[in-house]
Design a protein around this motif. Structure first.
Motif, PDB file in Angstrom:
ATOM      1  N   PHE A 119      -6.310   0.222  -3.552  1.00  0.00           N
ATOM      2  CA  PHE A 119      -6.093   0.199  -2.104  1.00  0.00           C
ATOM      3  C   PHE A 119      -6.396  -1.153  -1.488  1.00  0.00           C
ATOM      4  CE2 PHE A 119     -10.523   1.259  -1.474  1.00  0.00           C
ATOM      5  CZ  PHE A 119     -10.808   2.440  -2.126  1.00  0.00           C
ATOM      6  N   SER A 123      -3.478  -3.025   0.834  1.00  0.00           N
ATOM      7  CA  SER A 123      -3.788  -3.549   2.169  1.00  0.00           C
ATOM      8  C   SER A 123      -3.481  -5.043   2.252  1.00  0.00           C
ATOM      9  CB  SER A 123      -5.253  -3.280   2.525  1.00  0.00           C
ATOM     10  OG  SER A 123      -6.130  -3.983   1.659  1.00  0.00           O
ATOM     11  N   GLU A 136       3.252   0.134  -5.590  1.00  0.00           N
ATOM     12  CA  GLU A 136       3.296   1.230  -4.612  1.00  0.00           C
ATOM     13  C   GLU A 136       4.334   2.287  -5.007  1.00  0.00           C
ATOM     14  OE1 GLU A 136       2.889  -0.591  -0.346  1.00  0.00           O
ATOM     15  OE2 GLU A 136       3.425  -2.164  -1.783  1.00  0.00           O
ATOM     16  N   ARG A 162      -8.400   7.938   0.124  1.00  0.00           N
ATOM     17  CA  ARG A 162      -8.318   6.577   0.659  1.00  0.00           C
ATOM     18  C   ARG A 162      -7.092   5.844   0.117  1.00  0.00           C
ATOM     19  NH1 ARG A 162     -14.204   4.333  -0.541  1.00  0.00           N
ATOM     20  NH2 ARG A 162     -13.414   2.390   0.378  1.00  0.00           N
ATOM     21  N   LYS A 165      -4.221   7.103   2.105  1.00  0.00           N
ATOM     22  CA  LYS A 165      -4.254   6.473   3.435  1.00  0.00           C
ATOM     23  C   LYS A 165      -3.617   5.090   3.377  1.00  0.00           C
ATOM     24  CE  LYS A 165      -7.478   4.590   6.869  1.00  0.00           C
ATOM     25  NZ  LYS A 165      -7.292   3.158   6.571  1.00  0.00           N
ATOM     26  N   SER A 166      -4.010   4.290   2.383  1.00  0.00           N
ATOM     27  CA  SER A 166      -3.436   2.948   2.245  1.00  0.00           C
ATOM     28  C   SER A 166      -1.928   3.022   2.055  1.00  0.00           C
ATOM     29  CB  SER A 166      -4.060   2.229   1.045  1.00  0.00           C
ATOM     30  OG  SER A 166      -5.446   2.092   1.194  1.00  0.00           O
ATOM     31  N   VAL A 170       0.496   1.284   5.312  1.00  0.00           N
ATOM     32  CA  VAL A 170       0.981  -0.078   5.110  1.00  0.00           C
ATOM     33  C   VAL A 170       2.445  -0.165   5.569  1.00  0.00           C
ATOM     34  CG1 VAL A 170       1.810   0.295   2.737  1.00  0.00           C
ATOM     35  CG2 VAL A 170       1.005  -1.967   3.434  1.00  0.00           C
TER      36      VAL A 170
END
Length: 273
Positions: A119, A123, A136, A162, A165-166, A170
């Motif tokens: 992550f 980011s 990704e 988490r 979430k990333s 993005v």
């Protein structure tokens, strides 16, 4: 040195070891080094170019790390494949059965550090406004495995959520990928039910709850419409047959759980509340 260590990272999982623990130790130290290089370049003084920062000596190595993991042109990014292999490793029957008992805590530390590296890389890709990476796309492809890990290994729940979430927050410029499509109906509902249970339970983990709320917030602000609607209503929009079948039953949604939890704000730590 960084170029050499990236080459090692791409292949070390396939070497033969006299002492197999060295495989996990090598992976852990490589992960730690890459993470520290990236943090020291991109985690400080964001307004200055990497070459002009106090850590400018690490600018060139950090570019090599970023390019090794976040390549977008080739479908065969060996560093990304090696990282994904570690993210998926808790589902490996041999590793999961032996685990820390055979390999020591270095095995679980490697997995957790690998999620942190993943992550962090995503980011950085967003902050540098790079094109969406092969890494990704590979994580999207492995998303159902991540849900299985979330369900089966409590110590990795925060790391998986988490990473999700990333993935959804993005920026994505072309060929936008939808998490619901990759998860499928079964794993999407499984994720919804697992998260709902984690938020409703009397022994709820407050740190995990905070991560889930942040994921939910990122999801609502993203273009992941299908998964957003599932989390808000408890239904997959396109599945009309199931909607008819479940008309008379109570559907669980994250929104309904949040409404109940909002009545108990005074019982929560301030950061979670």
């Amino acid at each position: 040195l960084i170029t050499h260590l990236i080459d090692v990272y791409e292949s070390y999982q396939f070497w033969r070891y006299t002492d197999v623990i060295q495989r996990f130790e090598l992976g852990f130290h490589l992960n730690s080094l890459f993470t520290k290089v990236l943090y020291n370049v991109y985690g400080i003084d964001p307004s200055s170019p990497p070459d002009n920062k106090i850590t400018g000596v690490l600018a060139s190595p950090s570019f090599r790390v970023v390019n090794a993991f976040l390549g977008s042109q080739s479908p065969d990014v060996r560093a990304a494949k090696s990282l994904l292999n570690i993210l998926n490793s808790p589902l490996n029957s041999q590793i999961s059965l032996l685990g820390d008992k055979a390999f020591g805590f270095i095995c679980s530390r490697l997995v957790k550090h690998s999620y942190e590296l993943a992550f962090l890389l995503i980011s950085i890709r967003g902050s540098l406004k790079m094109r969406p990476s092969t890494l990704e796309r590979m994580i999207f492809g492995a998303s159902s495995n991540l849900v299985d890990i979330y369900n089966s290994i409590p110590s990795l729940k925060r790391y998986v959520i988490r990473l999700f979430k990333s993935l959804v927050e993005v920026p994505w410029t072309d060929d936008y990928l939808f998490l619901l499509s990759y998860l499928g109906q079964r794993h999407s509902k499984m994720l919804l039910n697992s998260i709902s249970t984690d938020l409703e339970g009397p022994l709820a983990d407050h740190k995990l709850a905070k991560d889930i709320y942040m994921f939910f917030s990122a999801l609502m602000e993203s273009k992941q419409d299908g998964l957003s609607i599932l989390f808000l209503t408890g239904d997959i929009v396109s599945n009309k047959a199931e909607e008819q079948e479940k008309k008379s039953t109570d559907k669980k949604s994250i929104l309904s759980v949040l409404k109940k939890n909002a009545l108990h704000l005074d019982e929560l730590p301030e950061s979670v509340g």
